[in-house]
Design an enzyme around this catalytic site. Structure first.
Site, mmCIF file in Angstrom:
data_model
loop_
_atom_site.group_PDB
_atom_site.id
_atom_site.type_symbol
_atom_site.label_atom_id
_atom_site.label_comp_id
_atom_site.label_asym_id
_atom_site.label_seq_id
_atom_site.Cartn_x
_atom_site.Cartn_y
_atom_site.Cartn_z
ATOM 1 N N ASN A 7 0.882 -1.178 0.000
ATOM 2 C CA ASN A 7 0.000 0.000 0.000
ATOM 3 C C ASN A 7 0.916 1.224 0.000
ATOM 4 O OD1 ASN A 7 -1.783 2.032 0.459
ATOM 5 N ND2 ASN A 7 -2.710 1.129 2.294
ATOM 6 N N ARG A 90 -2.537 -2.181 -3.482
ATOM 7 C CA ARG A 90 -3.737 -1.380 -3.271
ATOM 8 C C ARG A 90 -3.650 -0.171 -4.207
ATOM 9 N NH1 ARG A 90 -5.072 3.047 1.210
ATOM 10 N NH2 ARG A 90 -7.175 3.448 0.508
ATOM 11 N N HIS A 179 -12.901 3.037 -0.130
ATOM 12 C CA HIS A 179 -12.975 1.995 0.915
ATOM 13 C C HIS A 179 -13.666 0.726 0.405
ATOM 14 C CE1 HIS A 179 -12.938 5.325 4.222
ATOM 15 N NE2 HIS A 179 -11.717 4.850 4.061
ATOM 16 N N ASN A 210 -10.152 7.255 10.363
ATOM 17 C CA ASN A 210 -9.801 8.644 10.137
ATOM 18 C C ASN A 210 -10.530 9.168 8.892
ATOM 19 O OD1 ASN A 210 -8.518 10.873 10.932
ATOM 20 N ND2 ASN A 210 -6.476 10.216 10.284
ATOM 21 N N ARG A 240 -11.581 15.783 7.447
ATOM 22 C CA ARG A 240 -12.329 16.173 6.238
ATOM 23 C C ARG A 240 -13.753 16.582 6.600
ATOM 24 N NH1 ARG A 240 -11.024 10.706 3.356
ATOM 25 N NH2 ARG A 240 -8.759 10.792 3.524
ATOM 26 N N GLY A 332 -15.099 2.452 14.460
ATOM 27 C CA GLY A 332 -16.200 1.482 14.421
ATOM 28 C C GLY A 332 -15.897 0.225 15.208
ATOM 29 N N GLU A 333 -14.629 -0.203 15.191
ATOM 30 C CA GLU A 333 -14.269 -1.440 15.886
ATOM 31 C C GLU A 333 -14.036 -1.225 17.376
ATOM 32 O OE1 GLU A 333 -10.823 -3.073 13.851
ATOM 33 O OE2 GLU A 333 -11.827 -2.801 11.926
ATOM 34 N N GLU A 383 -8.175 -5.139 5.163
ATOM 35 C CA GLU A 383 -8.013 -4.835 3.742
ATOM 36 C C GLU A 383 -6.831 -5.595 3.129
ATOM 37 O OE1 GLU A 383 -8.495 -0.730 5.065
ATOM 38 O OE2 GLU A 383 -9.394 -0.300 3.120
HETATM 39 P P1 ADP Z 1 -7.318 5.248 8.768
HETATM 40 O O1 ADP Z 1 -6.966 3.883 8.228
HETATM 41 O O2 ADP Z 1 -8.329 5.999 7.961
HETATM 42 O O3 ADP Z 1 -6.120 6.083 9.140
HETATM 43 P P2 ADP Z 1 -8.179 3.799 11.126
HETATM 44 O O4 ADP Z 1 -9.193 2.824 10.669
HETATM 45 O O5 ADP Z 1 -6.829 3.290 11.505
HETATM 46 O O6 ADP Z 1 -8.070 5.026 10.133
HETATM 47 O O7 ADP Z 1 -8.804 4.580 12.368
HETATM 48 C C1 ADP Z 1 -8.074 5.554 13.040
HETATM 49 C C2 ADP Z 1 -8.950 6.214 14.062
HETATM 50 O O8 ADP Z 1 -9.554 5.226 14.906
HETATM 51 C C3 ADP Z 1 -8.168 7.096 15.009
HETATM 52 O O9 ADP Z 1 -8.073 8.381 14.500
HETATM 53 C C4 ADP Z 1 -9.000 7.050 16.247
HETATM 54 O O10 ADP Z 1 -9.908 8.144 16.186
HETATM 55 C C5 ADP Z 1 -9.795 5.793 16.172
HETATM 56 N N1 ADP Z 1 -9.459 4.830 17.218
HETATM 57 C C6 ADP Z 1 -8.467 3.939 17.229
HETATM 58 N N2 ADP Z 1 -8.464 3.235 18.390
HETATM 59 C C7 ADP Z 1 -9.488 3.718 19.128
HETATM 60 C C8 ADP Z 1 -10.018 3.416 20.429
HETATM 61 N N3 ADP Z 1 -9.485 2.486 21.198
HETATM 62 N N4 ADP Z 1 -11.077 4.136 20.829
HETATM 63 C C9 ADP Z 1 -11.624 5.078 20.061
HETATM 64 N N5 ADP Z 1 -11.176 5.401 18.850
HETATM 65 C C10 ADP Z 1 -10.120 4.748 18.384
#
Ligand code: ADP
Length: 395
Positions: A7, A90, A179, A210, A240, A332-333, A383
């Site tokens: 990626n 990717r 996505h 993010n 964003r 979400g997770e 992914e």
């Molecule tokens: P991307 O791949 O778009 O950079 P991710 O899927 O890695 O994003 O998500 C990153 C975001 O997930 C972080 O900015 C944070 O806000 C959130 N995050 C990560 N861990 C936690 C947690 N334990 N509790 C709440 N939010 C979290």
């Protein structure tokens, strides 16, 4: 077969070496500051992590360093490069040309190049990664997996903007969505977890990281998604803005004495929950600040959740119903409060959250009650594994 998943960003390169039979990660890592100075973090499974500063004048040097570490007698995980059976890349934008993953040859690479103007920040970097791998592993087959491909099934009703039709015809201005690899992976997994046929299920996937987007998956096909021509449309994200009145661009340009690209920089990098709260884009920091009484942080969280809920409601309408709502990606997770807030708007659909089940992080789990009309779930996305699977399937 061992598949190297790449990626590639403009100054970074993430990689994973995955054994396709066991689907285990053998090693993963990140090259940063490519073209500046260079830093590698290499994490071989079961061995110590290696973090080094190393000159990376370009992406070929970065890939070369990754390959050296993968085959290193101490921190490596394979005996020689011959063990790498394929590389999966990717690729952010496949335009209307790529509705599925594709084996990469010169012709295909030339077609991807044509999509560069649709994703000027991402596609050129992806292509640099492809060329670097080609140079160093000329005989290893490579596959391109596109963020946009899964959404090519969107009907015209969903992907056309209310703009002069010639802009679509002449410049391919339409909604593409992103996505896709994650939405596809998660929606398939939802069907497996519920023991239902993928081609019968109406699922809404909330990919909340993010960057964030919602996708309506009807009978295994993406029929709508919240990101559009670029990943700026849709949800309020980390930095964003998501959906705004386009007239704001000119208004702010005048007030702040900025040109269009200056305003767009603000919309991409200084807006979202970061801009709203003034605290930052990370939801852990936002929750902490909100808990300490920071009003702007509280509003940022509320605005974020409200926008997600609005999209879920809209997609339930688009599909004339919904069977499952899945949460994935960093927020979400991991963030049960955000999930609960989003779902609290959706009682009218018959969603009932089980607070105890929802109190979880990073696991596959149903978080709605047994009598909930719509099943809500947490499904961690993967992914890289999805790219490895696509790669193996194609070669
Ligand atoms: P991307 O791949 O778009 O950079 P991710 O899927 O890695 O994003 O998500 C990153 C975001 O997930 C972080 O900015 C944070 O806000 C959130 N995050 C990560 N861990 C936690 C947690 N334990 N509790 C709440 N939010 C979290």
């Amino acid at each position: 077969m061992k598949v190297l998943v790449i990626n590639c960003g403009s100054s970074s390169l993430k990689y994973q070496l995955i054994d396709s039979e066991s689907e285990k990660v053998l090693a993963k890592g990140l090259c940063e500051r490519i073209g500046i100075d260079g830093r590698l973090t290499h994490k071989p499974t079961g061995k110590d992590t290696v973090s080094i500063e190393a000159a990376m004048p370009n992406h070929t040097a970065a890939v070369s360093l990754v390959l050296e570490h993968l085959t290193d007698p101490v921190c490596g995980v394979i005996g020689s490069l011959d063990e790498i059976g394929a590389v999966g890349h990717r690729i952010v934008h496949g335009g209307e040309k790529f509705a599925s993953s594709t084996l990469l040859n010169d012709e295909v690479v030339a077609e991807i190049e044509k999509c560069n103007e649709l994703a000027p920040l991402h596609n050129p970097a992806n292509l640099i990664g492809i060329n670097a791998c080609k140079e160093l592993m000329p005989n290893v087959p490579m596959v391109g997996v596109f963020d946009t491909a899964f959404h090519q099934t969107m009907p015209k009703t969903a992907y056309l903007y209310g703009l002069p039709y010639e802009y679509y015809e002449k410049y391919a201005v339409r909604r593409y969505g992103f996505h896709g690899t994650s939405h596809s992976f998660v929606s398939k997994r939802v069907a497996e977890l519920l023991g239902k046929d993928y081609s019968e299920l109406k699922t809404i996937v909330c990919h909340l990281g993010n960057g964030a987007s919602v996708c309506a998956v009807d009978k295994g096909k993406s029929v709508d998604t919240s990101m559009g021509f670029t990943p700026l449309e849709g949800l309020v994200m980390g930095t964003r803005c998501g959906d705004i009145d386009p007239a704001i661009v000119e208004f702010i340009a005048g007030k702040e004495n900025l040109d269009i690209s200056g305003v767009l920089k603000v919309l991409n990098k200084k807006s979202g929950v970061d801009g709203l709260s003034g605290v930052g884009s990370d939801f852990r920091d936002l929750s902490k600040a909100a808990g300490e009484g920071n009003e702007r942080a509280k509003y940022a969280i509320e605005v974020f959740c409200y926008r997600v809920a609005k999209y879920v409601g809209a997609y339930a309408a688009a599909m004339n119903g919904v069977d499952a709502i899945a949460f994935t990606a960093g927020i979400g997770e991991n963030d049960c409060t955000i999930r609960a807030k989003v779902l609290s708007y959706l009682g009218f659909l018959g969603v009932k959250v089980d607070d105890e089940k929802n109190d979880c992080r990073g696991v596959e789990r149903v978080i709605s009650t047994d009598d909930s009309k719509v099943t809500a779930l947490v499904v961690p996305t993967n992914e890289e594994l999805a790219i490895a699977r696509e790669t193996v399937a194609l070669i």
